[in-house]
Design a protein around this motif. Structure first.
Motif, mmCIF file in Angstrom:
data_model
loop_
_atom_site.group_PDB
_atom_site.id
_atom_site.type_symbol
_atom_site.label_atom_id
_atom_site.label_comp_id
_atom_site.label_asym_id
_atom_site.label_seq_id
_atom_site.Cartn_x
_atom_site.Cartn_y
_atom_site.Cartn_z
ATOM 1 N N GLU A 1 0.845 -1.199 0.000
ATOM 2 C CA GLU A 1 0.000 0.000 0.000
ATOM 3 C C GLU A 1 0.876 1.242 0.000
ATOM 4 O O GLU A 1 1.983 1.247 0.556
ATOM 5 C CB GLU A 1 -0.884 0.027 1.242
ATOM 6 N N ASP B 1 -3.755 1.498 -3.272
ATOM 7 C CA ASP B 1 -4.618 1.432 -2.104
ATOM 8 C C ASP B 1 -4.501 0.038 -1.490
ATOM 9 O O ASP B 1 -4.406 -0.106 -0.285
ATOM 10 C CB ASP B 1 -6.053 1.736 -2.517
ATOM 11 N N LYS C 1 -5.113 -2.028 -6.865
ATOM 12 C CA LYS C 1 -6.238 -1.105 -6.685
ATOM 13 C C LYS C 1 -5.641 0.253 -6.343
ATOM 14 O O LYS C 1 -4.907 0.395 -5.361
ATOM 15 C CB LYS C 1 -7.138 -1.597 -5.553
ATOM 16 N N LEU C 2 -5.936 1.257 -7.166
ATOM 17 C CA LEU C 2 -5.394 2.597 -6.960
ATOM 18 C C LEU C 2 -6.330 3.424 -6.095
ATOM 19 O O LEU C 2 -7.551 3.235 -6.115
ATOM 20 C CB LEU C 2 -5.178 3.288 -8.313
ATOM 21 N N THR C 3 -5.759 4.370 -5.348
ATOM 22 C CA THR C 3 -6.564 5.219 -4.475
ATOM 23 C C THR C 3 -7.488 6.123 -5.290
ATOM 24 O O THR C 3 -7.158 6.534 -6.401
ATOM 25 C CB THR C 3 -5.681 6.107 -3.581
ATOM 26 N N ARG C 4 -8.622 6.442 -4.708
ATOM 27 C CA ARG C 4 -9.570 7.355 -5.354
ATOM 28 C C ARG C 4 -9.040 8.780 -5.366
ATOM 29 O O ARG C 4 -9.338 9.541 -6.273
ATOM 30 C CB ARG C 4 -10.921 7.326 -4.645
ATOM 31 N N SER D 1 -7.375 9.945 -8.542
ATOM 32 C CA SER D 1 -8.084 9.878 -9.815
ATOM 33 C C SER D 1 -8.897 11.149 -10.041
ATOM 34 O O SER D 1 -9.398 11.764 -9.105
ATOM 35 C CB SER D 1 -8.996 8.648 -9.862
ATOM 36 N N HIS E 1 -12.074 4.330 -7.722
ATOM 37 C CA HIS E 1 -10.945 3.404 -7.688
ATOM 38 C C HIS E 1 -10.716 2.881 -9.099
ATOM 39 O O HIS E 1 -11.662 2.651 -9.850
ATOM 40 C CB HIS E 1 -11.230 2.210 -6.774
ATOM 41 N N HIS E 2 -9.468 2.695 -9.463
ATOM 42 C CA HIS E 2 -9.127 2.098 -10.749
ATOM 43 C C HIS E 2 -8.217 0.913 -10.479
ATOM 44 O O HIS E 2 -7.506 0.882 -9.477
ATOM 45 C CB HIS E 2 -8.429 3.117 -11.651
ATOM 46 N N PHE E 3 -8.246 -0.058 -11.366
ATOM 47 C CA PHE E 3 -7.493 -1.286 -11.188
ATOM 48 C C PHE E 3 -6.557 -1.501 -12.369
ATOM 49 O O PHE E 3 -6.903 -1.213 -13.505
ATOM 50 C CB PHE E 3 -8.447 -2.485 -11.074
ATOM 51 N N ALA F 1 -7.490 7.864 -14.254
ATOM 52 C CA ALA F 1 -6.343 7.603 -13.379
ATOM 53 C C ALA F 1 -5.189 8.492 -13.801
ATOM 54 O O ALA F 1 -5.056 8.855 -14.966
ATOM 55 C CB ALA F 1 -5.921 6.144 -13.465
#
Length: 75
Positions: free
Chosen positions: A9, A25, A33-36, A39, A44-46, A72
């Motif tokens: 993380e 994240d 999983k990217l932090t909101r 963005s 959230h984006h993966f 993102a």
């Protein structure tokens, strides 16, 4: 080759050239999983783990040609 366990993380995710894409994240299944908060759309984006090229200096670099999710990073 690197170990999936080295990804944690709060590590920065960049494209192959080092441009910021997001911050991790969590590692969920075989995806990052990217932090909101990183963005532009507040979601959230993966990114698939298979798209990771290398890990250096607490950064995750993606393979060239990896599609960056819309919203993102600097999209």
């Amino acid at each position: 080759m690197f170990e999936k366990l080295r990804i944690r993380e709060h590590m920065e995710v960049t494209d192959h050239s080092g441009r910021h894409v997001g911050t991790i994240d969590e590692v969920k299944d075989d995806q990052l999983k990217l932090t909101r908060s990183d963005s532009s759309d507040g979601a959230h984006h993966f990114i698939a783990f298979d798209n990771v090229d290398r890990i250096e200096d607490n950064r995750v670099y993606l393979k060239p040609g990896t599609p960056i999710p819309m919203g993102a990073g600097s999209n």
